[in-house]
Design a protein around this motif. Structure first.
Motif, mmCIF file in Angstrom:
data_model
loop_
_atom_site.group_PDB
_atom_site.id
_atom_site.type_symbol
_atom_site.label_atom_id
_atom_site.label_comp_id
_atom_site.label_asym_id
_atom_site.label_seq_id
_atom_site.Cartn_x
_atom_site.Cartn_y
_atom_site.Cartn_z
ATOM 1 N N TYR A 163 -0.157 4.237 -9.356
ATOM 2 C CA TYR A 163 -0.826 5.468 -8.943
ATOM 3 C C TYR A 163 -2.298 5.188 -8.651
ATOM 4 C CZ TYR A 163 -3.505 5.515 -13.234
ATOM 5 O OH TYR A 163 -4.400 5.179 -14.211
ATOM 6 N N HIS A 219 7.438 13.003 -3.516
ATOM 7 C CA HIS A 219 7.426 11.547 -3.399
ATOM 8 C C HIS A 219 8.852 10.989 -3.300
ATOM 9 C CE1 HIS A 219 6.051 7.430 -3.990
ATOM 10 N NE2 HIS A 219 6.932 7.305 -4.962
ATOM 11 N N ASP A 263 4.936 1.480 2.826
ATOM 12 C CA ASP A 263 3.887 1.890 1.897
ATOM 13 C C ASP A 263 3.510 3.363 2.024
ATOM 14 O OD1 ASP A 263 3.617 -0.599 0.683
ATOM 15 O OD2 ASP A 263 2.215 -1.315 2.208
ATOM 16 N N SER A 264 4.377 4.174 2.616
ATOM 17 C CA SER A 264 4.127 5.610 2.659
ATOM 18 C C SER A 264 4.102 6.157 1.235
ATOM 19 C CB SER A 264 5.225 6.319 3.453
ATOM 20 O OG SER A 264 5.313 5.816 4.770
ATOM 21 N N PHE A 265 3.337 7.229 1.019
ATOM 22 C CA PHE A 265 3.257 7.794 -0.327
ATOM 23 C C PHE A 265 2.934 9.285 -0.267
ATOM 24 C CE2 PHE A 265 -0.986 6.238 0.730
ATOM 25 C CZ PHE A 265 -1.821 7.271 0.350
ATOM 26 N N ALA A 310 0.832 12.537 -2.021
ATOM 27 C CA ALA A 310 -0.434 12.778 -2.706
ATOM 28 C C ALA A 310 -0.599 14.268 -2.951
ATOM 29 C CB ALA A 310 -1.603 12.245 -1.880
ATOM 30 N N ALA A 323 -2.391 10.230 -6.190
ATOM 31 C CA ALA A 323 -1.494 9.624 -5.204
ATOM 32 C C ALA A 323 -0.497 8.712 -5.898
ATOM 33 C CB ALA A 323 -2.296 8.834 -4.170
ATOM 34 N N ASP A 349 0.941 5.979 -5.042
ATOM 35 C CA ASP A 349 0.760 4.989 -3.981
ATOM 36 C C ASP A 349 0.842 3.549 -4.476
ATOM 37 O OD1 ASP A 349 -1.536 4.943 -5.495
ATOM 38 O OD2 ASP A 349 -2.908 4.917 -3.797
ATOM 39 N N GLY A 395 -2.635 2.476 -2.003
ATOM 40 C CA GLY A 395 -2.716 3.243 -0.761
ATOM 41 C C GLY A 395 -4.030 3.936 -0.506
ATOM 42 N N ASP A 449 2.912 4.991 6.182
ATOM 43 C CA ASP A 449 2.534 3.581 6.225
ATOM 44 C C ASP A 449 1.844 3.317 7.556
ATOM 45 O OD1 ASP A 449 2.495 0.779 6.556
ATOM 46 O OD2 ASP A 449 4.280 0.534 5.321
#
Length: 208
Positions: free
Chosen positions: A25, A60, A73-75, A77, A94, A96, A100, A201
């Motif tokens: 995170y 998420h 690597d999309s996340f 938030a 996030a 991430d 990220g 990403d």
């Protein structure tokens, strides 16, 4: 009362923080921007409002199911207004994997201040970063190895909040409070009325 790592002993028993620590995170406090402006600054696609951490986690997990590629690597938030020194700040959480948000910190801090602490999934690596107006003042995993325009500035404060080489995350929460005036409790995140977004990403954005 001056915050110390002891004020964040609740981290050891927090369900939402346990999940963050497991998956990775970043938690960023931003002065000078609203939650909507913060999500826009990181390029998040709005996902409406969420009721507490569980809705962020649902967002998420839905994103991961849609992407179906753990190299992506999309996340997700979430941002919410919190009181702090000098007025309102935005808390940005996030999911991430601790990587990220880092590239967005110069833009997030432009005209203001950001304080970030993060942890990457699967490895005991935690980092603390302090930006002002697009410039990194201090960034470190431990105070003995820091960089930025003022690399040693936070060492004394970190010791004051109780950092002794262990319990790093609690010390980082306390250090963030010293710098921002924002007190985070278990309820602050668990029950927040978040504004949600998802960040694609960057590599995937550039593909057809």
């Amino acid at each position: 009362m001056t915050p110390t790592a002891n004020d964040y002993a609740w981290l050891d028993h927090s369900q939402w923080f346990g999940r963050c620590d497991q998956d990775g995170y970043s938690l960023t406090l931003v002065r000078g921007r609203t939650p909507q402006q913060v999500l826009e600054a990181i390029g998040a696609v709005p996902q409406g409002f969420g009721d507490g951490f569980d809705d962020l986690l649902d967002c998420h997990e839905e994103l991961r199911e849609w992407v179906d590629d753990y190299q992506d690597d999309s996340f997700a938030a979430a941002a919410v207004t919190v009181p702090g020194e000098g007025g309102d700040w935005t808390l940005l959480l996030a999911l991430d994997s601790g990587v990220g948000i880092s590239g967005h910190l110069p833009a997030l801090s432009a005209g203001g201040v950001t304080v970030t602490h993060d942890s990457n999934a699967g490895k005991p690596m935690q980092r603390f970063t302090h930006y002002r107006d697009g410039e990194v003042l201090t960034s470190f995993e431990g105070p003995e190895r820091s960089h930025g325009s003022a690399p040693g500035a936070l060492g004394p404060l970190l010791r004051e909040v109780g950092y002794d080489g262990s319990g790093k995350q609690a010390a980082f929460f306390a250090l963030a409070e010293r710098l921002t005036g924002v007190r985070i409790t278990d309820e602050t995140v668990r029950d927040a009325e978040f504004l949600l977004g998802v960040v694609a990403d960057e590599d995937e954005e550039g593909t057809d």
